[in-house]
Design a protein around this motif. Sequence first.
Motif, PDB file in Angstrom:
ATOM      1  N   ALA A 186      49.093  26.325  37.044  1.00 55.37           N
ATOM      2  CA  ALA A 186      50.297  26.526  38.238  1.00 55.37           C
ATOM      3  C   ALA A 186      50.005  28.132  38.487  1.00 55.37           C
ATOM      4  N   LEU A 187      49.784  28.342  37.347  1.00 56.48           N
ATOM      5  CA  LEU A 187      49.760  30.244  38.129  1.00 56.48           C
ATOM      6  C   LEU A 187      48.154  30.559  38.294  1.00 56.48           C
ATOM      7  N   LYS A 188      46.830  29.637  38.490  1.00 56.72           N
ATOM      8  CA  LYS A 188      45.993  30.177  38.459  1.00 56.72           C
ATOM      9  C   LYS A 188      45.843  30.742  39.856  1.00 56.72           C
ATOM     10  N   ASN A 189      45.426  30.877  40.688  1.00 52.32           N
ATOM     11  CA  ASN A 189      45.829  31.464  42.529  1.00 52.32           C
ATOM     12  C   ASN A 189      47.002  32.446  42.866  1.00 52.32           C
ATOM     13  N   ILE A 190      47.816  32.769  41.272  1.00 54.94           N
ATOM     14  CA  ILE A 190      49.140  33.682  41.181  1.00 54.94           C
ATOM     15  C   ILE A 190      48.769  34.965  42.054  1.00 54.94           C
ATOM     16  N   ASN A 191      49.151  35.753  42.493  1.00 53.50           N
ATOM     17  CA  ASN A 191      49.133  37.601  42.608  1.00 53.50           C
ATOM     18  C   ASN A 191      49.424  37.913  40.902  1.00 53.50           C
ATOM     19  N   VAL A 192      48.596  38.549  40.549  1.00 55.44           N
ATOM     20  CA  VAL A 192      48.769  39.243  39.152  1.00 55.44           C
ATOM     21  C   VAL A 192      49.562  40.119  39.075  1.00 55.44           C
ATOM     22  N   ASN A 193      50.666  40.607  40.294  1.00 54.21           N
ATOM     23  CA  ASN A 193      51.989  41.524  40.028  1.00 54.21           C
ATOM     24  C   ASN A 193      53.259  40.198  39.043  1.00 54.21           C
ATOM     25  N   MET A 194      53.052  39.181  39.450  1.00 52.14           N
ATOM     26  CA  MET A 194      53.645  38.342  39.250  1.00 52.14           C
ATOM     27  C   MET A 194      54.084  37.899  37.941  1.00 52.14           C
ATOM     28  N   ILE A 195      52.207  38.287  37.044  1.00 51.36           N
ATOM     29  CA  ILE A 195      52.481  37.867  35.828  1.00 51.36           C
ATOM     30  C   ILE A 195      53.535  39.176  35.015  1.00 51.36           C
ATOM     31  N   TYR A 196      53.224  40.597  36.008  1.00 46.77           N
ATOM     32  CA  TYR A 196      52.899  41.473  34.770  1.00 46.77           C
ATOM     33  C   TYR A 196      54.908  41.933  35.121  1.00 46.77           C
ATOM     34  N   TYR A 197      55.429  40.973  36.565  1.00 44.10           N
ATOM     35  CA  TYR A 197      56.410  40.630  36.414  1.00 44.10           C
ATOM     36  C   TYR A 197      57.668  39.474  35.187  1.00 44.10           C
ATOM     37  N   ILE A 198      56.550  38.413  35.230  1.00 44.86           N
ATOM     38  CA  ILE A 198      57.227  37.549  34.111  1.00 44.86           C
ATOM     39  C   ILE A 198      57.164  39.067  32.480  1.00 44.86           C
ATOM     40  N   ARG A 199      56.626  39.058  32.273  1.00 46.97           N
ATOM     41  CA  ARG A 199      56.342  39.656  31.072  1.00 46.97           C
ATOM     42  C   ARG A 199      57.773  41.042  31.009  1.00 46.97           C
ATOM     43  N   THR A 200      58.132  40.719  31.706  1.00 49.97           N
ATOM     44  CA  THR A 200      60.154  42.165  32.320  1.00 49.97           C
ATOM     45  C   THR A 200      60.710  41.304  31.865  1.00 49.97           C
TER      46      THR A 200
END
Length: 240
Positions: free
Chosen positions: A161-175
């Motif tokens: 689902a998130l293969k083309n997502i901005n890497v900052n989205m992953i950092y955000y999810i971790r918060t």
Amino acid sequence: MNKKGFVFVETIIVVTVLASSLLMVYGTFTTILSSEKRRVMFDDPAYIYRTYYLENFLVSLNMDQYVSKYLSKTDTTKQKIIELDCGDISLYNVVNAEAGLNGGELKKRIFCEEALKGSNEGKLNVKHVFLTFYDISDFKSCTTKTGKISNSATCKDYSDALKNINVNMIYYIRTLTGTGQGYRIIVEYEETEIDKSNAKNPVNGDCGSNYRKDGNKCYRTITKNYFNNVRMVPRGDISE
């Protein structure tokens, strides 16, 4: 000579220690600065209100049916996270797919598509809207500190689902935190601003990439991404 040699060695040692200390301080400072720059993109107050407005609209749709159709933690034929698709007929109250939409339901679809059309095109500057479970611990366990998603079988839904997502989205999810029933929408907004302090003359009428023409000058464009989330409970309050 011996004293001069000793002073020289001592000077080298002192310089080495000072240089190492400065490098450590610089490394720590740049890490903190990068984290702070990233943090200001998370849960910006202006976008929090926009996200609640979006959630209020989505709840007016047939989200209970949409969620039942696509989301599950246990059913392998469904996903743990999906990107919202305004064109999906199950979001709207219709007798059957062939009947099509009319009246208020058609207006809802038009608004949904206009609002979520894409960055700098839609009404809300929304780039992505993801729907997942409110308890996001399973999702977070699939992410890494470097902003990647594990390729393991248990994380496949998230990586697909998130293969083309901005890497900052992953950092955000971790918060993110939170446990319990319900669902969560995670929204990425993208806006492009013009940097008036960075201008150049067009070449043969062309400004080139990352520049936009305004009058007879080309100004650099800056793209900024912001991330927000909100808890969402469909009308049917479906539990897994």
